[in-house]
Motif scaffolding. Structure first.
Motif, mmCIF file in Angstrom:
data_model
loop_
_atom_site.group_PDB
_atom_site.id
_atom_site.type_symbol
_atom_site.label_atom_id
_atom_site.label_comp_id
_atom_site.label_asym_id
_atom_site.label_seq_id
_atom_site.Cartn_x
_atom_site.Cartn_y
_atom_site.Cartn_z
ATOM 1 N N LEU A 21 42.910 -24.577 34.139
ATOM 2 C CA LEU A 21 43.372 -24.088 33.389
ATOM 3 C C LEU A 21 44.571 -23.504 33.018
ATOM 4 C CD1 LEU A 21 43.301 -23.827 29.251
ATOM 5 C CD2 LEU A 21 45.269 -22.398 31.177
ATOM 6 N N GLN A 22 44.729 -22.395 34.064
ATOM 7 C CA GLN A 22 46.000 -21.497 34.647
ATOM 8 C C GLN A 22 46.948 -22.521 35.739
ATOM 9 O OE1 GLN A 22 47.775 -19.256 33.490
ATOM 10 N NE2 GLN A 22 45.835 -18.824 32.268
ATOM 11 N N ALA A 23 45.829 -23.386 36.479
ATOM 12 C CA ALA A 23 46.745 -24.745 37.891
ATOM 13 C C ALA A 23 47.484 -25.610 37.133
ATOM 14 C CB ALA A 23 45.431 -24.649 38.450
ATOM 15 N N GLU A 24 46.949 -26.579 36.180
ATOM 16 C CA GLU A 24 47.613 -27.915 35.270
ATOM 17 C C GLU A 24 48.492 -26.292 34.705
ATOM 18 O OE1 GLU A 24 47.363 -31.660 34.442
ATOM 19 O OE2 GLU A 24 46.691 -30.515 36.093
ATOM 20 N N ALA A 25 48.939 -25.619 34.115
ATOM 21 C CA ALA A 25 49.685 -24.869 33.325
ATOM 22 C C ALA A 25 50.489 -24.816 33.972
ATOM 23 C CB ALA A 25 49.474 -23.940 32.886
ATOM 24 N N ALA A 26 50.997 -24.484 35.948
ATOM 25 C CA ALA A 26 51.902 -23.474 36.198
ATOM 26 C C ALA A 26 52.310 -24.847 36.964
ATOM 27 C CB ALA A 26 50.942 -23.227 37.586
ATOM 28 N N GLN A 27 51.972 -26.237 37.351
ATOM 29 C CA GLN A 27 52.356 -27.509 37.514
ATOM 30 C C GLN A 27 52.839 -27.975 36.794
ATOM 31 O OE1 GLN A 27 50.028 -30.073 40.223
ATOM 32 N NE2 GLN A 27 48.413 -28.830 39.068
ATOM 33 N N PHE A 28 53.592 -27.773 35.655
ATOM 34 C CA PHE A 28 53.504 -28.565 34.275
ATOM 35 C C PHE A 28 54.911 -27.835 33.490
ATOM 36 C CE2 PHE A 28 50.605 -32.186 34.492
ATOM 37 C CZ PHE A 28 51.183 -33.225 34.024
ATOM 38 N N ALA A 29 54.858 -26.229 33.766
ATOM 39 C CA ALA A 29 55.817 -25.189 33.414
ATOM 40 C C ALA A 29 56.986 -25.469 35.450
ATOM 41 C CB ALA A 29 54.943 -23.068 33.269
ATOM 42 N N ARG A 30 56.585 -25.539 36.267
ATOM 43 C CA ARG A 30 57.657 -25.807 36.707
ATOM 44 C C ARG A 30 57.863 -27.264 37.449
ATOM 45 N NH1 ARG A 30 55.339 -23.315 43.282
ATOM 46 N NH2 ARG A 30 56.687 -24.108 43.870
ATOM 47 N N ALA A 31 57.335 -28.155 36.770
ATOM 48 C CA ALA A 31 57.722 -29.610 37.417
ATOM 49 C C ALA A 31 57.217 -30.073 38.979
ATOM 50 C CB ALA A 31 58.682 -29.868 36.476
ATOM 51 N N GLN A 32 56.167 -29.317 39.077
ATOM 52 C CA GLN A 32 55.941 -29.871 40.592
ATOM 53 C C GLN A 32 54.219 -28.972 40.987
ATOM 54 O OE1 GLN A 32 58.807 -26.941 42.785
ATOM 55 N NE2 GLN A 32 59.797 -28.600 43.407
ATOM 56 N N GLY A 33 54.125 -29.927 42.007
ATOM 57 C CA GLY A 33 53.089 -30.613 42.340
ATOM 58 C C GLY A 33 52.031 -31.612 42.165
ATOM 59 N N PRO A 34 50.770 -31.717 42.780
ATOM 60 C CA PRO A 34 50.457 -32.826 42.506
ATOM 61 C C PRO A 34 49.547 -33.311 41.327
ATOM 62 C CG PRO A 34 48.559 -31.182 43.699
ATOM 63 C CD PRO A 34 49.893 -30.297 42.731
ATOM 64 N N SER A 35 49.459 -33.064 40.483
ATOM 65 C CA SER A 35 49.576 -33.230 39.366
ATOM 66 C C SER A 35 50.696 -34.316 38.609
ATOM 67 C CB SER A 35 48.678 -32.382 38.166
ATOM 68 O OG SER A 35 47.409 -32.049 38.112
ATOM 69 N N VAL A 36 52.404 -33.676 38.562
ATOM 70 C CA VAL A 36 52.687 -33.715 38.217
ATOM 71 C C VAL A 36 53.301 -35.076 38.935
ATOM 72 C CG1 VAL A 36 55.773 -33.108 38.175
ATOM 73 C CG2 VAL A 36 53.749 -31.393 36.989
ATOM 74 N N SER A 37 53.472 -35.091 39.910
ATOM 75 C CA SER A 37 53.583 -35.915 41.362
ATOM 76 C C SER A 37 52.328 -37.294 41.119
ATOM 77 C CB SER A 37 53.127 -35.566 42.762
ATOM 78 O OG SER A 37 54.522 -34.607 43.591
ATOM 79 N N ALA A 38 51.701 -36.709 40.981
ATOM 80 C CA ALA A 38 50.701 -38.051 40.864
ATOM 81 C C ALA A 38 50.683 -39.232 39.118
ATOM 82 C CB ALA A 38 49.411 -37.868 40.819
ATOM 83 N N ALA A 39 51.622 -38.545 37.831
ATOM 84 C CA ALA A 39 51.315 -38.908 36.501
ATOM 85 C C ALA A 39 52.928 -39.809 37.041
ATOM 86 C CB ALA A 39 51.835 -37.605 35.404
ATOM 87 N N LEU A 40 53.494 -38.629 37.539
ATOM 88 C CA LEU A 40 55.378 -39.344 37.222
ATOM 89 C C LEU A 40 55.799 -40.654 38.715
ATOM 90 C CD1 LEU A 40 57.722 -36.382 36.788
ATOM 91 C CD2 LEU A 40 56.486 -37.259 35.271
ATOM 92 N N GLU A 41 54.732 -40.108 40.028
ATOM 93 C CA GLU A 41 54.905 -41.239 40.427
ATOM 94 C C GLU A 41 53.562 -42.477 40.093
ATOM 95 O OE1 GLU A 41 54.344 -39.871 44.438
ATOM 96 O OE2 GLU A 41 56.454 -37.923 43.514
ATOM 97 N N MET A 42 52.799 -42.218 39.579
ATOM 98 C CA MET A 42 51.557 -43.419 39.136
ATOM 99 C C MET A 42 51.379 -43.624 40.019
ATOM 100 S SD MET A 42 53.663 -45.638 35.798
ATOM 101 C CE MET A 42 54.842 -45.874 36.265
ATOM 102 N N ARG A 43 50.694 -42.637 41.244
ATOM 103 C CA ARG A 43 49.962 -43.255 42.346
ATOM 104 C C ARG A 43 49.100 -41.942 42.745
ATOM 105 N NH1 ARG A 43 50.956 -39.592 46.174
ATOM 106 N NH2 ARG A 43 53.630 -38.826 46.295
ATOM 107 N N PRO A 44 47.855 -42.369 43.271
ATOM 108 C CA PRO A 44 46.564 -40.780 43.256
ATOM 109 C C PRO A 44 48.157 -39.512 44.455
ATOM 110 C CG PRO A 44 45.911 -42.425 43.536
ATOM 111 C CD PRO A 44 47.033 -43.210 43.597
ATOM 112 N N VAL A 45 47.230 -38.370 44.422
ATOM 113 C CA VAL A 45 48.259 -37.704 44.793
ATOM 114 C C VAL A 45 46.489 -36.537 45.390
ATOM 115 C CG1 VAL A 45 49.613 -35.369 45.862
ATOM 116 C CG2 VAL A 45 50.543 -37.265 44.414
ATOM 117 N N TYR A 46 46.597 -36.676 46.927
ATOM 118 C CA TYR A 46 45.484 -35.658 47.708
ATOM 119 C C TYR A 46 46.496 -34.400 48.705
ATOM 120 C CZ TYR A 46 41.510 -34.439 50.358
ATOM 121 O OH TYR A 46 40.828 -33.192 51.082
#
Length: 235
Positions: free
Chosen positions: A62-87
């Motif tokens: 939960l904290q990791a996901e929240a941190a990504q969307f708080a700063r708009a950077q990270g695997p979740s944000v990149s995958a969601a916005l670019e619509m591609r898997p990010v590893y």
């Protein structure tokens, strides 16, 4: 370590079929079990500027996901916005442009796999898997996991109007402080896009470039843009 060949799709199909009100929980559990991850999150973007967390398997995820969307950077944000898997094989060696110290926001996590949920041209959400133990995620794993994410999305699109609609009492974090930060960042991205006559995603990319270049948090860069007398930064 994950074995091959691997079939994730059947587990996700079962979770989607029997999930009902607990669908987000069951999907996260099925993905972690099938891929050998230690944590998972499921987030939706009902609009790009609004982030909603549907489920996290534990506090660390939960904290990791929240941190990504708080700063708009990270695997979740990149995958969601670019619509591609990010590893990311190792968060101690993150991709360039993520800014300082992302591994501090993922304590104990090394590999991360983020799977986008999207229609052909619209981001809808993301499933992010967090590994704290040794794992070798191959291209085959990622391909099968993304196919399974497609099944998960079909189930979520049927589920959401019933169980997570506007009148739902389910806590979706639409007004959470971290989600509000995400919205402010996208307000700034929209402002830059209007000034530069480009897409909002390009406006966000320009803010990220300035954040990385100047060593400022993305939120600070966004807030400076939202000041009426401020000229929007450029990369």
């Amino acid at each position: 370590m994950l074995d091959e060949p691997l079939s994730i799709v059947p587990d996700i199909s079962i979770a989607a079929a029997v999930g009902r009100r607990a669908l987000p929980n069951r999907l996260c559990a099925a993905f972690t079990r099938s891929l050998g991850a230690q944590g998972a999150t499921l987030s939706l973007l009902p609009r790009v500027e609004h982030w909603q967390l549907l489920h996290a398997t534990d506090e660390s995820a939960l904290q990791a996901e929240a941190a990504q969307f708080a700063r708009a950077q990270g695997p979740s944000v990149s995958a969601a916005l670019e619509m591609r898997p990010v590893y990311v094989p190792d968060l101690l060696d993150p991709p360039r442009g993520w800014g300082p110290g992302p591994s501090e926001e993922f304590p104990g996590t090394r590999p991360v796999l983020a799977l986008p949920l999207h229609t052909p041209h619209t981001p809808i959400g993301v499933i992010c898997l967090y590994f704290t133990e040794s794992a070798r995620v191959t291209d085959t794993h990622i391909t099968q996991a993304q196919s399974a994410a497609g099944l998960a999305l079909e189930a979520l699109l049927r589920w959401r109007p019933v169980h997570a609609g506007a009148d739902s009492r389910r806590p979706l974090w639409a007004t959470d402080t971290r989600a509000a930060r995400w919205e402010r960042i996208h307000q700034a991205a929209g402002y830059v896009a209007a000034q530069e006559d480009c897409a909002a995603s390009e406006g966000l990319a320009r803010l990220q470039e300035v954040s990385s270049r100047d060593g400022q948090s993305l939120l600070d860069v966004a807030d400076s843009v939202l000041q009426p007398s401020h000229t929007p930064p450029t990369g």
